[in-house]
Design a protein around this motif. Structure first.
Motif, short mmCIF file in Angstrom:
data_model
loop_
_atom_site.label_atom_id
_atom_site.label_comp_id
_atom_site.label_asym_id
_atom_site.label_seq_id
_atom_site.Cartn_x
_atom_site.Cartn_y
_atom_site.Cartn_z
N ILE B 17 0.79 -1.10 0.08
CA ILE B 17 0.11 0.18 -0.03
C ILE B 17 0.95 1.30 -0.17
CG2 ILE B 17 -1.95 1.18 1.01
CD1 ILE B 17 -2.20 -1.31 2.74
N THR B 79 -0.82 -7.53 -5.07
CA THR B 79 -1.77 -6.51 -5.19
C THR B 79 -1.12 -5.43 -4.59
OG1 THR B 79 -3.60 -7.96 -4.70
CG2 THR B 79 -4.08 -5.67 -4.72
N PHE B 81 -1.95 -1.44 -3.96
CA PHE B 81 -2.85 -0.12 -3.66
C PHE B 81 -1.94 1.16 -3.71
CE2 PHE B 81 -4.93 -3.58 -1.52
CZ PHE B 81 -6.35 -3.58 -2.05
N VAL B 102 -4.33 -1.23 -7.86
CA VAL B 102 -5.64 -0.80 -7.45
C VAL B 102 -5.30 0.83 -7.36
CG1 VAL B 102 -7.45 -0.29 -5.73
CG2 VAL B 102 -6.20 -2.75 -6.25
N ASN B 104 -5.72 4.95 -7.27
CA ASN B 104 -6.84 6.24 -7.07
C ASN B 104 -6.36 7.26 -7.71
OD1 ASN B 104 -8.10 8.27 -5.91
ND2 ASN B 104 -6.81 8.42 -3.97
N ASN B 142 -9.18 6.08 1.22
CA ASN B 142 -8.82 4.79 1.17
C ASN B 142 -10.00 3.57 1.16
OD1 ASN B 142 -9.47 5.39 3.86
ND2 ASN B 142 -7.37 4.96 4.88
N LEU B 146 -10.74 0.95 -1.46
CA LEU B 146 -10.83 -0.50 -1.42
C LEU B 146 -12.36 -1.12 -1.49
CD1 LEU B 146 -9.41 -2.98 0.21
CD2 LEU B 146 -10.44 -2.26 2.20
#
Lengths: 607, 198
Positions: B17, B79, B81, B102, B104, B142, B146
């Motif tokens: 992350i 994964t 983020f 993933v 933003n 966040n 998710l």
């Protein structure tokens, strides 16, 4: 009854100390060790353990309080970061000779990288220098076990034992099995023995002899202690000797590639388990030593014929060994070239994100005022959030805790030698001032150093995670302590110029700085002290921003001079595509401090 | 209900992350490992503290399964983020070939997004900041990210795991806001001013 839970490495250390029966635990906060003492307190509440905990004023004090408890028979521990051990070094060196009575553990957390420290010094080398054992856990689970083991080892051999968790143990979290039974701690019973506790040089020689005997006995103990020294035979003629976090990393790396590597784990690098090391080297054609940060294991290997590591340049001589570096090093050692990974190029490299003072931080105003009032000053800084004043060109030096005042005196004197009066402004936080600024300030008074000392008082130890400030009297366990008032301490040193300002009133700060400067130039003047006091915005229960002043930028008035971005450096002010100032509402704290900073009045309070 | 996961299906999963200080990188990490704990799976995580937290780049690693270190190796992450898109390239080398990003990001058709897809990564893009800002809650981006990702794609953790974890780690007063952000129930609501719940 074993208990499974996710523990931070620092919490795991606390569990080991608490269940090992430590009853007096002291600390001075410092990343990456700061969470250990609060965790001891939490365990005290959970288990009803009889543990006294304190944030001490500095590491030397913390060390002495815990060692004193051990002299009196109690199990104790003192916790600090690696550079904190430098502060406690004098006591450490001597305590190796006197030894201890109750188990006494020094937790010194290392910071390879370094990420939050002035140096990436290796506590294991310090332990070797001081001649005390040092345990080096690889994981939070192991940190818990080693902390408990350190207590027992210390008490059995009557010697201080260092536990050296490094950053990636301290701040890792792992599912840990926990034994919550607490070992009994002996009752307090100080046995008077001046030849030991107050030894004169003549007896010191005898104590040194005894220390050497202890170390030989501990070496034998460590060589046969399975938790500290073990070998995994693996497959192949190339073996790896590893200590600390690197051992776990190597295991994960090998598992990810389906390999079984010959591995010797050393949980204790001093005293050195020479027997198992020699045996392991004898079984392999080549051996790679992986450890952080110094070559402590490597230097203790007598026959270096088959050895590679930091000393022959196989492993870089400085810096943390991260996943990428380890991947490269192991691939090279085992002739397994790293799988090449090609990723899309970054078309527009991101701006380097340097750490910065928070939006609405009062320190930003203090630094802005200092630069405005004394633009020709030399600015000596100190250790804390406000080190980040370096971004604002308001911090020219950072050395060690308290050195803002010490270096300021020297710099000022250097100019005086040439007949010049150079303005020098030292900035130091409230906690750092009480940690090691007081002797410096007393020296400035006594030796008439004409410097300006600005105490940036945000009423908390912010950088390391909001530990209570001595100056407010708050204690770690919530009991009210007696505050050590900064103004009383300053006046008590004999300072005759002291003003207190709120940095949110920037003009008043500038005025006070000019008055302070004038005082340092008067024939009967002296050192001038200012306290700029405003609560940390992250810690203040009222939000730190007394009056919310949301702002907007008038694009017609903004000239694009970027004073707000480049000089004031608020991260909530960002450049718009046409080069003007814009407000990042995701992080703006609505302090309105930028309004006064804009030379063209383009930043305005939202109606 | 918690969907029972068979032992054989429990493959190891490595997560990274990335974002900036203040964006809730550490919160997301804590949430995910709390959820993994609810599944009774061992976790190993690592997070940044200290000076880096002051607006600098922040990342957290989370390894679910039998690991002995929290450290990620190049090409190992399943994964990734990314809460702040300018941090994407710093961490891309950690992602395994074909791994999940993933992101933003305001524009699902941005050139960088297309480049990621062309390089063989699976890419999920959502403008979580815009949603969070519209709600007057910049810090819940966040959970918005998710939640929308998990609505659209299979993930190692289930919605129910996350909801249970939220109940464990979020203060009761903030639970409703956080749950709504995660479940996407807040998105249709009217614009809230800056004085809304925080």
């Amino acid at each position: 009854m074993p208990d499974q839970r996710v523990l931070m490495g620092n919490e795991a250390v606390a569990w080991g100390l608490a269940t090992g029966g430590c009853q007096v635990v002291t600390s001075y906060p410092g990343t990456p060790s700061s969470e250990i003492l609060p965790a001891v307190l939490a365990i005290r509440s959970e288990l009803g353990a009889e543990v006294a905990v304190e944030w001490s004023l500095n590491e030397m004090v913390a060390f002495q309080v815990a060692l004193g408890a051990s002299y009196a028979g109690k199990r104790s521990a003192t916790i600090m970061k690696q550079v904190g051990l430098n502060v406690a070094a004098d006591a450490l060196m001597s305590s190796a000779y006197t030894g201890c009575q109750g188990g006494f553990v020094i937790v010194s957390a290392d910071d390879p990288g370094p990420y939050s420290s002035q140096t990436e010094q290796d506590t294991r080398a310090f332990a070797q220098f001081a001649k005390v054992p040092v345990l080096d856990p690889a994981t939070p689970q192991e940190a818990c076990a080693y902390a408990k083991l350190a207590v027992a080892l210390s008490e059995r051999f009557e010697i201080p034992v260092i536990l050296r968790p490094s950053l990636r143990v301290c701040h890792a979290r792992q599912t840990v099995s926990l034994d919550t039974a607490i070992d009994a701690c002996p009752p307090a019973a100080f046995v008077k023995n001046p030849n030991r506790w107050a030894a004169t040089p003549k007896y010191r020689l005898e104590l040194h002899r005894e220390l050497n005997r202890k170390l030989e006995a501990i070496r034998a103990h460590i060589e046969s202690e399975r938790a500290l020294t073990w070998a995994d035979p693996g497959e192949g003629a190339r073996g790896i000797i590893a200590g600390g976090v690197l051992r776990g990393m190597i295991q994960d790396w090998a598992a990810g590639r389906g390999l079984s590597l010959p591995l010797l784990h050393l949980g204790c690098a001093f005293p050195f388990p020479a027997g198992p090391v020699a045996a392991f080297i004898g079984q392999h054609e080549r051996v790679l030593v992986l450890e952080e940060t110094g070559p402590v294991i490597e230097q203790q290997i007598a026959d270096r014929g088959r050895i590679s590591g930091r000393l022959d340049g196989w492993v870089p001589a400085e810096g943390e060994i991260d996943g990428q570096r380890l991947d490269e090093i192991l691939g090279r050692f085992l002739d397994r070239p790293a799988v090449s990974i090609t990723v899309p190029e970054n078309p527009a490299p991101a701006p380097a994100r340097r750490p910065t003072l928070c939006p609405a931080c009062p320190h930003r105003n203090s630094f802005h005022a200092i630069r405005k009032a004394l633009p020709k000053g030399i600015y000596t800084g100190d250790i804390g959030c406000y080190t980040l004043g370096v971004n604002m060109k308001a911090v020219d030096t950072v050395l060690v805790m308290g050195a803002s005042i010490g270096l300021a005196m020297g710099i000022h004197q250097a100019y005086r030698q040439d007949g010049r009066e150079q303005p020098v402004v030292a900035t130091i936080g409230d906690s750092t001032f009480l940690h090691s600024g007081l002797p410096q300030l007393a020296n400035a008074v006594y030796n008439d150093s004409r410097i300006i000392v600005v105490i940036l008082d945000n009423e908390v130890t912010a950088m390391t995670g909001m530990q209570p400030a001595v100056s407010t009297g708050a204690r770690i366990d919530g009991t009210p302590g007696r505050p050590v008032r900064l103004e009383e301490a300053v006046r008590g040193c004999g300072v005759r110029f002291l003003e207190i300002r709120d940095p949110y009133a920037m003009d008043a700060c500038i005025e006070a700085l000019r008055a302070a400067h004038a005082f340092t130039r008067q024939p009967d003047g002296g050192v001038a002290v200012l306290i700029f006091r405003h609560p940390c915005v992250l810690n203040d229960p009222r939000g730190g921003v007394p009056v919310k002043r949301p702002v907007t930028v008038d694009p017609a008035a903004c000239t694009g001079c970027k004073v707000c971005m480049n000089v004031f450096q608020c991260p909530a002010i960002i450049a718009t595509p046409d080069g003007k100032a814009g407000i990042d509402r995701r992080i703006c704290a609505q302090c309105g401090n930028c309004i006064a900073v804009c030379p063209s009045g383009a930043i305005r309070e939202q109606p | 209900m918690n969907t029972p996961v068979l032992k054989e299906e429990r493959v190891d999963h490595q997560i990274l992350i990335a974002g900036l200080g203040g964006q809730g990188v550490l919160f997301l990490s804590r949430l995910l490992y709390a959820a993994a704990q609810i599944q009774d799976r061992p976790v190993f995580t690592y997070e940044i503290h200290g000076m880096s937290q002051r607006g600098g780049s922040v990342y957290s690693s989370l390894k679910i399964g039998a690991f002995r270190s929290p450290v990620l190796f190049p090409g190992s992450v399943d994964t990734l983020f990314v809460l702040e898109r300018s941090e994407l390239y710093t961490h891309l080398r950690q992602l395994r070939p074909g791994g999940q990003v993933v992101l933003n990001h305001p524009d699902p058709d941005a050139p960088e997004v297309r480049r990621l897809a062309a390089a063989g990564y699976r890419v999920f893009v959502h403008d979580a900041d815009a949603v969070a800002l519209r709600l007057g809650q910049p810090r819940i981006a966040n959970l918005v990210l998710l939640g929308r990702f998990m609505d659209a794609h299979p993930f190692v953790l289930t919605h129910e795991d996350i909801r249970q974890a939220l109940r464990q780690i979020v203060k009761p007063a903030l639970l409703a806001v956080n749950e709504a952000a995660f479940l996407g129930q807040a998105q249709g609501e009217n614009k809230r001013g800056p004085d809304g719940p925080r």
